[in-house]
Design an enzyme around this catalytic site. Structure first.
Site, PDB file in Angstrom:
ATOM      1  N   PRO A   2       0.861  -1.193  -0.071  1.00 15.77           N
ATOM      2  CA  PRO A   2      -0.097   0.054  -0.095  1.00 15.77           C
ATOM      3  C   PRO A   2       0.892   1.446   0.105  1.00 15.77           C
ATOM      4  O   PRO A   2       1.766   1.424   0.752  1.00 15.77           O
ATOM      5  CB  PRO A   2      -0.684  -0.010   1.335  1.00 15.77           C
ATOM      6  CG  PRO A   2      -0.601  -1.591   1.450  1.00 15.77           C
ATOM      7  CD  PRO A   2       0.468  -2.146   0.897  1.00 15.77           C
ATOM      8  N   GLU A   3       0.532   2.125  -1.030  1.00 11.89           N
ATOM      9  CA  GLU A   3       1.160   3.438  -0.936  1.00 11.89           C
ATOM     10  C   GLU A   3       0.394   4.490  -0.312  1.00 11.89           C
ATOM     11  O   GLU A   3      -0.633   4.119   0.218  1.00 11.89           O
ATOM     12  CB  GLU A   3       1.730   3.710  -2.510  1.00 11.89           C
ATOM     13  CG  GLU A   3       2.516   2.418  -2.841  1.00 11.89           C
ATOM     14  CD  GLU A   3       2.822   2.774  -4.469  1.00 11.89           C
ATOM     15  OE1 GLU A   3       3.047   3.883  -4.865  1.00 11.89           O
ATOM     16  OE2 GLU A   3       2.986   1.715  -5.157  1.00 11.89           O
TER      17      GLU A   3
END
Length: 282
Positions: free
Chosen positions: A2-3
């Site tokens: 996840p960014e």
């Protein structure tokens, strides 16, 4: 992994689920998720109220009563979901926060890479990995001039630099590929050799891409789900990531894939220019 858009989406969906709730009991089923002593972690959290959920870069910050903050990094596969505390424990469930209202927040992580750390509020930069992070996209500090000055001092390859989070944080593999393609910059370009007009384009594309990806609730390429169990929608907008071997949407050249810092990197060999210092080219 996840960014920033995905973690922000998790924060936004978590907030209405947990804000204002009081922790009754914490169970840790895999101690290595916790930085420090897992038993002390659980004991300190009992009786604390979750005031709100903040975020910096890819870190979630659960603000608690008694001036405590739970810092959580999801890493590759970490997920939170709300359920009944008596629900069957799955093989990938590692931590549970049972609340006094009869609900529970459970953390699951297939790869067990995620980490949680309990610190005194205000000491996050001194006590956790947040201290190594640069500024956030779309923040007042992240100006065009800031990025130009920062890159001028760096000899690293531009994709390596964006991935290491030290100048601007929140971008991972997906958004690095996207913004470099949008800016027509080869991922192996030396940061200090990139012309100022291209750095300006990179700055603007970082801001615009992160904002749009956040609006669309992130990118689900593999397993990302928010706290409501919903997938993101930005994967429908991806122009290079995941499209190796396909024609470039801009010039028609076949997109290539290489490894940069051990990460698969897709780019256009025709319209993304490789910038290097002159003495490096001789």
């Amino acid at each position: 992994m996840p960014e920033m858009p995905e973690v922000e989406t998790v924060r936004r969906t978590l907030t209405p689920l947990v804000a204002g709730k009081t922790i009754k009991k914490v169970e840790v089923w895999y101690d290595k998720i916790i930085a420090g002593d897992a038993r002390a972690f659980a004991q300190k959290l009992a009786g604390k109220q979750i005031l709100r959920v903040d975020r910096y870069g890819k870190f979630l910050l659960f603000r608690l009563s008694d001036n405590l903050t739970l810092v959580s990094h999801l890493r590759m596969e970490g997920k939170y979901r709300l359920l009944a505390p008596q629900a069957a424990v799955g093989k990938h469930d590692h931590v549970q926060f049972a609340f006094t209202d009869g609900t529970a927040l459970r953390y699951s992580d297939v790869r067990k890479f995620g980490r949680m750390q309990l610190v005194e509020t205000g000491t996050e930069r001194e006590q956790t990995g947040i201290g190594k992070l640069g500024v956030e996209p779309n923040s007042p500090e992240f100006t065009r001039d800031f990025l130009c000055r920062a890159l001028a001092k760096k000899s690293k390859k531009i994709k390596n630099l964006l991935l290491d989070q030290s100048v601007v944080c929140g971008l991972g593999n997906i958004y690095c590929d996207e913004v470099l393609w949008q800016s027509r910059i080869h991922p192996l370009s030396q940061a200090s050799a990139i012309p100022s007009e291209k750095v300006t384009a990179l700055h603007d594309n970082i801001n615009q891409t992160i904002a749009l990806a956040t609006k669309l609730r992130g990118t689900t390429v593999h397993t990302f789900l928010d706290a409501d169990g919903q997938s993101g929608q930005f994967q429908k907008k991806l122009q290079v990531y995941g499209h190796a071997g396909e024609p470039c949407q801009r010039c028609g050249t076949v997109l290539e894939k290489i490894k940069v810092s051990g990460r698969g990197t897709t780019f256009c060999p025709q319209c993304q220019v490789l910038y290097r210092e002159k003495h490096k080219q001789d």
